[in-house]
Scaffold this active site. Structure first.
Site, PDB file in Angstrom:
ATOM      1  N   ASP A 204       0.850  -1.161   0.022  1.00  0.00           N
ATOM      2  CA  ASP A 204       0.009   0.154   0.021  1.00  0.00           C
ATOM      3  C   ASP A 204       0.997   1.349   0.122  1.00  0.00           C
ATOM      4  OD1 ASP A 204      -2.198   1.874   0.585  1.00  0.00           O
ATOM      5  OD2 ASP A 204      -3.268   0.100   1.047  1.00  0.00           O
ATOM      6  N   GLY A 230       4.667   1.276  -1.497  1.00  0.00           N
ATOM      7  CA  GLY A 230       4.828   1.999  -3.127  1.00  0.00           C
ATOM      8  C   GLY A 230       3.428   2.235  -3.552  1.00  0.00           C
ATOM      9  N   ASP A 231       3.692   2.822  -5.167  1.00  0.00           N
ATOM     10  CA  ASP A 231       2.716   3.485  -5.751  1.00  0.00           C
ATOM     11  C   ASP A 231       2.301   2.486  -6.897  1.00  0.00           C
ATOM     12  OD1 ASP A 231       0.954   4.638  -7.598  1.00  0.00           O
ATOM     13  OD2 ASP A 231       1.579   6.732  -7.094  1.00  0.00           O
ATOM     14  N   PHE A 232       1.086   1.860  -6.836  1.00  0.00           N
ATOM     15  CA  PHE A 232       0.588   0.849  -7.909  1.00  0.00           C
ATOM     16  C   PHE A 232       0.621   1.366  -9.290  1.00  0.00           C
ATOM     17  CE2 PHE A 232      -3.501   0.417  -5.406  1.00  0.00           C
ATOM     18  CZ  PHE A 232      -4.351   1.507  -6.251  1.00  0.00           C
ATOM     19  N   HIS A 250     -12.301  -1.001  -8.654  1.00  0.00           N
ATOM     20  CA  HIS A 250     -13.432  -0.021  -8.910  1.00  0.00           C
ATOM     21  C   HIS A 250     -13.118   1.165  -8.573  1.00  0.00           C
ATOM     22  CE1 HIS A 250     -15.274   0.302  -4.605  1.00  0.00           C
ATOM     23  NE2 HIS A 250     -14.147   0.297  -4.356  1.00  0.00           N
TER      24      HIS A 250
HETATM   25  C1  LIG Z   1     -10.807   1.081  -1.199  1.00  0.00           C
HETATM   26  S1  LIG Z   1      -9.143   0.932  -0.163  1.00  0.00           S
HETATM   27  C2  LIG Z   1      -9.314  -1.036  -0.322  1.00  0.00           C
HETATM   28  C3  LIG Z   1      -8.695  -1.498   1.067  1.00  0.00           C
HETATM   29  C4  LIG Z   1      -8.762  -2.910   1.029  1.00  0.00           C
HETATM   30  N1  LIG Z   1      -7.910  -3.698  -0.044  1.00  0.00           N
HETATM   31  C5  LIG Z   1     -10.301  -3.524   1.427  1.00  0.00           C
HETATM   32  O1  LIG Z   1     -10.643  -4.273   0.508  1.00  0.00           O
HETATM   33  O2  LIG Z   1     -10.725  -3.384   2.517  1.00  0.00           O
HETATM   34  C6  LIG Z   1      -8.088   1.234  -1.361  1.00  0.00           C
HETATM   35  C7  LIG Z   1      -6.736   0.929  -1.094  1.00  0.00           C
HETATM   36  O3  LIG Z   1      -5.902   1.123  -2.002  1.00  0.00           O
HETATM   37  C8  LIG Z   1      -4.786   1.899  -1.627  1.00  0.00           C
HETATM   38  N2  LIG Z   1      -4.074   2.755  -2.578  1.00  0.00           N
HETATM   39  C9  LIG Z   1      -4.758   3.811  -3.143  1.00  0.00           C
HETATM   40  N3  LIG Z   1      -4.023   4.371  -4.232  1.00  0.00           N
HETATM   41  C10 LIG Z   1      -2.745   3.627  -4.195  1.00  0.00           C
HETATM   42  C11 LIG Z   1      -1.482   3.679  -5.139  1.00  0.00           C
HETATM   43  N4  LIG Z   1      -1.279   4.565  -5.971  1.00  0.00           N
HETATM   44  N5  LIG Z   1      -0.873   2.746  -4.594  1.00  0.00           N
HETATM   45  C12 LIG Z   1      -0.826   1.805  -3.741  1.00  0.00           C
HETATM   46  N6  LIG Z   1      -1.926   1.789  -2.959  1.00  0.00           N
HETATM   47  C13 LIG Z   1      -2.879   2.628  -3.222  1.00  0.00           C
HETATM   48  C14 LIG Z   1      -5.266   2.770  -0.338  1.00  0.00           C
HETATM   49  O4  LIG Z   1      -4.317   3.334   0.575  1.00  0.00           O
HETATM   50  C15 LIG Z   1      -6.369   1.869   0.139  1.00  0.00           C
HETATM   51  O5  LIG Z   1      -5.628   1.242   1.104  1.00  0.00           O
END
Ligand SMILES: C[S@@+](CC[C@H](N)C(=O)[O-])C[C@H]1O[C@@H](n2cnc3c(N)ncnc32)[C@H](O)[C@@H]1O
Length: 341
Positions: A204, A230-232, A250
């Site tokens: 994350d 990291g940033d995905f 989504h």
């Molecule tokens: C809607 S939440 C889902 C959390 C978890 N997977 C769940 O289903 O309960 C989205 C997650 O994606 C992470 N996220 C958002 N942008 C991101 C990025 N660019 N790189 C990595 N993680 C990211 C957020 O920090 C968050 O924890």
């Protein structure tokens, strides 16, 4: 002769926000937590919640009629107590507490959904980013309290799904799992608990790592779950036999969804599994109300983001090279959709 038409579903839905606001307010006031396993009269419970006497009987009895609170007796000397479901899911002392999502619904989405007409007209988000330049996660994560609130909300909505995934998905031939956008590390925790051979990584943004580490340590699983930051959209995903994404695809438009699907494909070995968990819309888009409303919520939160069906997922993953697909129903409106490399 045809049965006379009945307006009750129309009226029930129209007034639904009354019910919703009563439950969300009870969670915000921490009613279920403060009550815990006690029996209190309306006056006693109202005083603990710092309520004006006018609302006490109506508010508590509405919760009784809605079956979120129990009451023994009638009148002034009646006592209120938690229902088994209230104790299990709405008392913060319970390990199965799901109130985090309700705190976020009340603090944010209740207001933002008021601007649904504007969202429908403009296709633009209606949340904190409406008048600014920054992305939603950037804004949410700029304050530790908001970050914690969002993490609590995700735990509330996802726990039952991750428990079901750990039970229903066949992890037996896999050794490593990376949960992308892993938030508090909950999916890794549930999978590692049930499958002792699994080594897991919760991936994350950097800000989230200390929260995940705290939860992993509390679960006693630091030896089998690590965090990676990291940033995905910038960094490659950690390699693993299974890549999971819970409510990640989504959040994004089609171009970014495809980027994430390609990144998952790259990180998997042949035979590896890519698992997306969502309130998956049924292929005909007629039945899963929650999935369709969730997609409208993505319009409110992000604008061009949207929820999808298993058929959509199969199409996108097939383009990238995935060979075989599966759908596993999890809890309530949610399913896991699986693509095998
Ligand atoms: C809607 S939440 C889902 C959390 C978890 N997977 C769940 O289903 O309960 C989205 C997650 O994606 C992470 N996220 C958002 N942008 C991101 C990025 N660019 N790189 C990595 N993680 C990211 C957020 O920090 C968050 O924890």
């Amino acid at each position: 002769m045809n049965a006379p038409l009945d307006p009750s579903l129309i009226l029930q839905t129209a007034f639904g926000f009354w019910n919703s606001k009563v439950l969300l307010t009870a969670v915000e006031l921490r009613l279920f937590t403060k009550l815990a396993d006690r029996r209190l009269t309306g006056a006693e419970l109202g005083a603990e919640l710092e309520m004006h006497p006018r609302g006490i009987a109506d508010f508590f009895d509405a919760l009784v009629a809605m079956k979120f609170l129990d009451r023994e007796g009638d009148g002034r000397n009646a006592v209120y107590l938690n229902t088994p479901g209230g104790s299990h899911f709405l008392d913060e002392g319970s390990p199965r507490y799901i109130g985090g999502i309700m705190i976020m619904l009340n603090a944010r989405l209740f207001r933002f959904w008021n601007d649904l007409p504007e969202a429908l007209r403009t296709g633009k988000p209606q949340n904190e980013i409406k008048h600014g330049e920054k992305g939603m996660f950037e804004v949410l994560y700029s304050e530790p309290a908001r970050l914690e609130q969002f993490m609590g909300a995700m735990t509330g909505i996802s726990r039952v799904n991750f428990e079901a995934l750990a039970e229903k998905f066949d992890f037996s031939s896999y050794k490593t799992l990376c949960d992308v956008g892993g938030a508090t590390g909950l999916l890794c925790i549930e999978a590692a608990r049930r499958h002792p051979q699994l080594l897991c990584t919760s991936f994350d943004l950097l800000e989230v790592a200390p929260i995940a580490q705290r939860h992993i340590t509390d679960a006693g699983l630091s030896d089998r779950i690590q965090t990676a930051s990291g940033d995905f959209f910038v960094d490659p995903l950690p390699k693993a036999d299974v890549i999971t994404m819970g409510m990640i695809l989504h959040d994004w438009n089609l171009e970014k969804k495809m980027h994430l699907i390609r990144a998952a494909y790259e990180a998997l070995p042949r035979g590896g599994a890519f698992v997306a968990i969502e309130a998956l819309i049924d292929d005909a888009r007629r039945e899963n109300v929650q999935g369709l409303l969730m997609s409208l919520n993505m319009l409110i939160e992000f604008g061009d983001a949207f929820d999808y069906s298993a058929a959509d997922f199969r199409g996108w993953c097939g383009e990238v090279g995935f060979k075989r697909f599966d759908v596993i129903h999890l809890a309530g409106p949610s399913s896991a959709v699986v693509a095998y490399k």
